[in-house]
Design an enzyme around this catalytic site. Structure first.
Site, PDB file in Angstrom:
ATOM      1  N   ASN A 108       0.756  -1.398  -0.328  1.00 14.97           N
ATOM      2  CA  ASN A 108       0.127   0.089   0.422  1.00 14.97           C
ATOM      3  C   ASN A 108       0.808   0.693   0.070  1.00 14.97           C
ATOM      4  OD1 ASN A 108      -2.729  -1.262   0.213  1.00 14.97           O
ATOM      5  ND2 ASN A 108      -1.722  -2.370   2.187  1.00 14.97           N
ATOM      6  N   HIS A 124       3.049 -18.853   9.548  1.00 18.00           N
ATOM      7  CA  HIS A 124       4.317 -18.940   8.701  1.00 18.00           C
ATOM      8  C   HIS A 124       4.108 -19.079   7.541  1.00 18.00           C
ATOM      9  CE1 HIS A 124       4.232 -23.161  10.767  1.00 18.00           C
ATOM     10  NE2 HIS A 124       4.872 -22.905   9.955  1.00 18.00           N
ATOM     11  N   GLU A 148       9.494 -20.586   7.861  1.00 15.60           N
ATOM     12  CA  GLU A 148       9.524 -21.872   8.457  1.00 15.60           C
ATOM     13  C   GLU A 148      10.493 -22.335   7.321  1.00 15.60           C
ATOM     14  OE1 GLU A 148       8.199 -25.740  10.269  1.00 15.60           O
ATOM     15  OE2 GLU A 148       6.733 -24.851   9.787  1.00 15.60           O
TER      16      GLU A 148
END
Length: 140
Positions: free
Chosen positions: A59, A74, A117
């Site tokens: 934005n 995640h 991860e």
């Protein structure tokens, strides 16, 4: 049903692209600027037509950082060698928040605090230094 993408809001698009493309190795597949709404969408993947994507939403008028990405959860990526991947990321200035002490899993964070991860492909690697003794750093 086919999984398509996960969307992440980013404050600094250049910084986010540096992290996801230059450090993690993803590729920009397409970009859409929307001047009427004052935002840009950038899609990233491994360039495999069957791979899910990450949609970065920038934005243009966002002045302050978004709240922590922890409530997002995640993103997870499978890697061929968790130790080599973490060493390469460290060499590029990425903090390994949760080192791969178990030879299987590590966590890092994007510039917008999104947890990433990293998972060892196949079986865990043999536990090795310096990872075995490395402490967690920050949140992950």
């Amino acid at each position: 049903m086919k999984y398509l993408h996960a969307m992440i809001r980013v404050k600094d698009l250049d910084q986010a692209l540096d992290f996801f493309c230059n450090k993690l190795g993803l590729k920009e597949t397409r970009r859409h600027d929307h001047p009427e709404g004052r935002y840009t969408l950038v899609f990233l993947s491994e360039l495999d037509e069957n791979s899910p994507e990450i949609e970065l939403t920038h934005n243009w008028d966002q002045d302050s950082a978004y709240t922590s990405g922890r409530n997002f959860g995640h993103l997870a990526f499978e890697v061929d060698n968790i130790y080599e991947t973490c060493a390469n990321l460290q060499a590029k200035g990425v903090i390994i928040n949760r080192p791969p002490r178990d030879g299987r899993m590590a966590f890092i964070r994007s510039p917008d605090l999104i947890s990433i991860e990293l998972l060892q492909k196949g079986k865990s690697l043999e536990i090795a230094e310096p990872w075995k003794s490395m402490s967690n750093t920050g949140e992950w």
